[in-house]
Scaffold this active site. Structure first.
Site, PDB file in Angstrom:
ATOM      1  N   LYS A 130     -23.887 -20.054  -6.695  1.00 42.70           N
ATOM      2  CA  LYS A 130     -24.054 -19.113  -5.622  1.00 42.70           C
ATOM      3  C   LYS A 130     -24.686 -19.495  -4.490  1.00 42.70           C
ATOM      4  O   LYS A 130     -24.588 -19.029  -3.367  1.00 42.70           O
ATOM      5  CB  LYS A 130     -24.988 -17.876  -6.295  1.00 42.70           C
ATOM      6  CG  LYS A 130     -25.205 -16.673  -5.491  1.00 42.70           C
ATOM      7  CD  LYS A 130     -25.840 -15.407  -6.204  1.00 42.70           C
ATOM      8  CE  LYS A 130     -25.729 -14.305  -5.273  1.00 42.70           C
ATOM      9  NZ  LYS A 130     -26.344 -13.111  -5.870  1.00 42.70           N
ATOM     10  N   GLU A 150     -10.355  -9.484 -15.267  1.00 39.58           N
ATOM     11  CA  GLU A 150     -10.051 -10.485 -14.594  1.00 39.58           C
ATOM     12  C   GLU A 150      -9.013 -11.363 -14.939  1.00 39.58           C
ATOM     13  O   GLU A 150      -8.122 -12.019 -14.418  1.00 39.58           O
ATOM     14  CB  GLU A 150     -11.412 -11.692 -14.792  1.00 39.58           C
ATOM     15  CG  GLU A 150     -12.584 -11.142 -13.894  1.00 39.58           C
ATOM     16  CD  GLU A 150     -13.326 -10.181 -14.695  1.00 39.58           C
ATOM     17  OE1 GLU A 150     -12.913  -9.705 -15.940  1.00 39.58           O
ATOM     18  OE2 GLU A 150     -14.609  -9.844 -14.188  1.00 39.58           O
ATOM     19  N   PHE A 184     -28.776 -16.130 -16.750  1.00 35.75           N
ATOM     20  CA  PHE A 184     -27.744 -14.896 -17.012  1.00 35.75           C
ATOM     21  C   PHE A 184     -26.603 -15.130 -16.455  1.00 35.75           C
ATOM     22  O   PHE A 184     -26.424 -15.450 -15.250  1.00 35.75           O
ATOM     23  CB  PHE A 184     -28.516 -13.737 -16.089  1.00 35.75           C
ATOM     24  CG  PHE A 184     -27.930 -12.519 -16.172  1.00 35.75           C
ATOM     25  CD1 PHE A 184     -27.634 -11.999 -17.421  1.00 35.75           C
ATOM     26  CD2 PHE A 184     -27.350 -11.890 -15.118  1.00 35.75           C
ATOM     27  CE1 PHE A 184     -26.860 -10.517 -17.536  1.00 35.75           C
ATOM     28  CE2 PHE A 184     -26.759 -10.707 -15.095  1.00 35.75           C
ATOM     29  CZ  PHE A 184     -26.501 -10.029 -16.281  1.00 35.75           C
ATOM     30  N   GLN A 185     -25.596 -14.716 -17.119  1.00 34.31           N
ATOM     31  CA  GLN A 185     -24.157 -14.889 -17.074  1.00 34.31           C
ATOM     32  C   GLN A 185     -23.922 -16.340 -16.581  1.00 34.31           C
ATOM     33  O   GLN A 185     -23.122 -16.481 -15.645  1.00 34.31           O
ATOM     34  CB  GLN A 185     -23.874 -14.058 -15.602  1.00 34.31           C
ATOM     35  CG  GLN A 185     -23.833 -12.246 -16.259  1.00 34.31           C
ATOM     36  CD  GLN A 185     -23.416 -11.648 -15.581  1.00 34.31           C
ATOM     37  OE1 GLN A 185     -23.015 -11.676 -13.961  1.00 34.31           O
ATOM     38  NE2 GLN A 185     -22.665 -10.479 -16.011  1.00 34.31           N
TER      39      GLN A 185
END
Ligand SMILES: Cc1ncc(C[n+]2csc(CCOP(=O)(O)OP(=O)(O)O)c2C)c(N)n1
Ligand SMILES: [Mg+2]
Lengths: 159, 581
Positions: free
Chosen positions: B165, B53, B115-116
């Protein structure tokens, strides 16, 4: 000399952290900081005081103005202004300094404890604190400074 | 306007398209997968898959620096977002317009250490111009519009859009409306010229005896190089550029004194120190320029033109502050000067230019090193840059990493055009060179794009060699291999009694030729001076190939001049055993 800067910012998540983050990021020493929504619910007003010299205050003001969420900034101490702070103090009844406070200061009282409130300039509050030092107050709470200019100038926006 | 129903992901890509974006760099992951699916289903915006990234953000940044158009990168949440941070900080320090879109965990998971999950807004806060956390899918078009507006106006800079998301969910569609304009009450950067002090500026210019025009990255960013050049030509004033400002004034013009500052030329630093008028344009008097600000150019009045009010009088007091667009403020200044039929102190100015010439003759850089052949059997790093300059007719885009090689490139390649020289000046990010070159090469497929690097820096983003193969990017990597973290070693030589603590590799360097070839490219090794020019020729002539030219250079070479810390700009070391004081 104490300087007071006031600003209006968008009342949005993240806006306050940007302002506060700027102070540590740029190494500015801030003494007090007060934030509350204004009567226009989309805006918050933030007032801060600092001991920095004129050049530092000018930089702080410019950097604050650069933040996208900040709508308007003013250095109140540039002209005549009124500065006030609120202080709450807790005493045990035995050590309450009756000569210093009167009824109007008392905000709560029970068998053991008296809480008082005082409004004044930060300097007046500093002085009062040293005066009552011998009375061993249990707790002292200060709000930090608020400010408003003395003349017709206002920190508001037209909608 | 397209008013069809779209998901948040579709709205995002369509908004980018409407902003004129046809290329973005990124790396997928869970929180960004709805967006990746929307990318798959359209043909407006190409996506370049990088290998890290950091590479995506540097590539977007390089694209922005070369074209002036905003660069775009897309990353996933958590590690994707944190990997983008160095790229954001790099763009922030050099005020380049990029928009970084990060996926975020679903909104109901924010704050739960899911998570993440990384607080991207929090982590990036001090290194972005602004950031947005999307709160509703419907807000995406509006936020994209604002993000591009903020990134590309005023003092430019990176903007982050963090999108949970659930707001890109393909199942949830809404009526897509792209705003045709935006009005932000809290953001009104100075536009146009600031003419309030133009007359005073012209007065100072008319009486100056020892003037210097000092310009920085702001002139390149604001496309004001023509105006800067016109002003300098009109007045016959000497010009110096910062590391970020190179190319704003033609590097091969005799009026150009070279770069100033830490590793600036003798004549540029001496001229600044002795000036009676400094016209600063789009430059910010940072510590790599001024040396000790208290001893900086004490006899000079300063005119400071900058679009960022906070940069003016931040470090050096501006006698004449001009807060506005460099391009238009310079135009206004030129008009003012022309309409008063300006007479400068011509005899004083030519005397001053003569003085500068004498300084240059005495201690200027030697631009004919290449003709002198091997030095003690070794290739000098400066000779490699001169050879690159010669083989590319001075017309290549040159990106660079950070270290001695960067300074040699800045000193010895004469940049005649703005946006030709692309480097991380403010943050000094090793690893910037190769990925930024990808952005430049994609923007200008027909141009020669070279990346001047060191064996230290190139290894920080070397994985992008794979990206270059996938997209056929024929970058020319010029590795000035001194088998050391040369700039660190130089400081250790000068300040730490030559103790090379962790600045060499003890024979652990890879075979760069073999490495490059395993990535499917061409590698060429140069270890003798006699091979330098022919290998450089070959490297440049392989038009369709990425070539890695690995040149063994003299490991003992230092970069000079070098300002002596804590002093005025006239305190310079000129070589290992020569100094000006
Ligand atoms: C990411 C990062 N880490 C550390 C540094 C500190 N640093 C500046 S120059 C340099 C050495 C660079 O070595 P190399 O790329 O081989 O270039 P050379 O100086 O040898 O030409 C280092 C470690 C940096 N600028 N960036
Ligand atoms: Mg090296």
């Amino acid at each position: 000399m104490k300087r007071v800067i006031a600003l209006l910012m968008e009342n949005q998540p993240g806006a306050l952290s940007r302002v506060v983050g700027l102070f540590s990021q740029r190494g500015y020493n801030i003494e007090t900081l007060v934030v509350a929504p204004t009567n226009d619910a989309t805006l918050s007003r933030l007032t801060m005081s600092t001991e920095g010299d004129e050049k530092v205050v000018e930089q702080i003001t410019k950097q604050l103005d650069k933040l996208i969420d900040v709508v308007m900034v003013t250095n109140l101490s540039e002209s005549e202004f009124v500065e006030r702070e609120l202080m709450l103090i807790k005493f045990t009844k035995d050590s309450f300094p009756e000569n210093v406070f009167d009824e109007t200061n008392i905000v709560s009282e029970d068998n053991e404890i008296i809480n008082v409130q005082v409004v004044g300039t930060s300097l007046e509050l500093d002085k009062l604190i040293s005066e009552i030092d011998a009375n061993n107050p249990l707790e002292i709470v200060r709000s930090g400074s608020l400010g408003i200019s003395s003349d017709e100038k206002t920190l508001t926006i037209e909608n | 306007m397209d008013k069809s129903n779209k998901s948040g992901a579709e709205a995002l890509i369509h908004s980018l398209h409407l902003e004129g974006v046809d290329l973005m760099f990124g790396y997928p992951g869970g929180a960004a997968l709805h967006i990746y699916d929307a990318i798959f289903n359209q043909n407006y915006v190409d996506h370049i898959l990088v290998r890290h990234e950091q590479g995506a953000v540097h590539a977007a940044d390089g694209y922005a620096r070369a074209t002036g158009k905003p660069g775009v990168a897309l990353v996933t949440s958590g590690p994707g977002a944190t990997n983008a941070i160095t790229g954001l900080a790099t763009a922030y320090m050099d005020s380049t317009p990029i928009v970084v879109i990060s996926g975020q965990v679903k909104s109901n998971l924010i704050g739960t250490d899911s998570f993440q999950e990384t607080d991207m807004i929090g982590v990036s806060r001090p290194i972005v111009k602004h950031s947005f956390l999307v709160q509703r899918a419907e807000d995406i078009p509006d936020i994209v519009k604002k993000a591009f507006h903020i990134a590309t106006t005023g003092r430019k800079g990176p903007v982050v859009i963090d999108i949970p998301k659930d707001f890109t969910d393909p199942e949830y569609k809404f009526e897509f409306n792209y705003p045709s304009e935006i009005n932000m009450r809290s953001y009104n950067p100075p536009e146009g010229a600031d003419t309030s002090s133009i007359k005073e500026a012209a007065d100072l210019i008319a009486t100056a005896k020892r003037p210097v025009i000092y310009s920085g990255g702001g002139v390149n960013q604001n496309n004001a190089s023509e105006e800067l050049t016109a002003l300098a030509k009109l007045l016959n004033f000497p010009v110096t550029n910062t590391l970020m400002g190179l190319g704003a004034f033609p590097g091969s013009d005799p009026q150009f004194m070279g770069m100033l500052g830490m590793h600036g030329t003798y004549q540029a630093n001496m001229a600044m120190h002795n000036a009676d008028l400094i016209i600063a344009v789009g430059a910010r008097f940072d510590d790599r320029i001024t040396n000790d600000p208290k001893q900086f150019a004490l006899s000079a009045k300063k005119i400071h033109i900058d679009v960022d009010p906070a940069s003016v009088s931040k470090i050096i007091h501006a006698d004449i502050p001009i807060v506005g667009s460099a391009k238009e403020s310079l135009t206004a200044l030129i008009e003012e000067l022309k309409c008063r039929d300006l007479k400068t102190n011509e005899s004083d100015i030519s005397e001053w230019n003569e003085q500068i010439k004498n300084w240059r003759d005495a201690h200027g850089l030697n631009h004919s090193l290449l003709e002198m052949g091997a030095q003690n059997g070794k290739i000098l790093p400066q000779q490699v840059i001169q050879s690159l300059y010669k083989e590319t007719n001075g017309e290549a885009f040159v990106t660079s990493d950070v270290g001695q090689h960067q300074m040699f490139a800045a000193q010895y390649y004469h940049f005649d055009k703005p946006r030709q020289w692309i480097n991380s000046g403010g943050l000094g990010t090793m690893g910037f060179g190769l990925p930024s070159a990808m952005g430049v090469q994609l923007a200008y497929p027909e141009s020669i794009v070279s990346c001047v690097t060191g064996e230290g820096s190139i290894q920080m983003c070397i994985q992008e060699l794979s990206t270059c193969l996938q997209y056929g990017l024929p970058i020319k990597i010029i590795n000035l291999n001194n088998a050391a973290l040369g700039m660190v070693k130089q400081w250790q030589d000068m300040q730490y009694g030559g103790r090379h603590s962790s600045s060499t590799y003890e024979n652990s360097l890879p075979d760069f030729v073999a490495l490059t070839e395993s990535y499917g490219h061409v590698g060429i090794k140069v270890s003798k001076f006699d091979e330098l020019e022919s290998s450089m020729k070959e490297c440049i002539s392989l038009k369709d190939k990425l070539v890695f030219l690995d040149v063994d250079v003299d490991p003992n070479e230092h970069v000079y001049p070098m300002l002596e810390a804590g002093n005025a700009m006239d305190h310079m070391r000129l070589s290992k055993d020569e100094k000006t004081w």
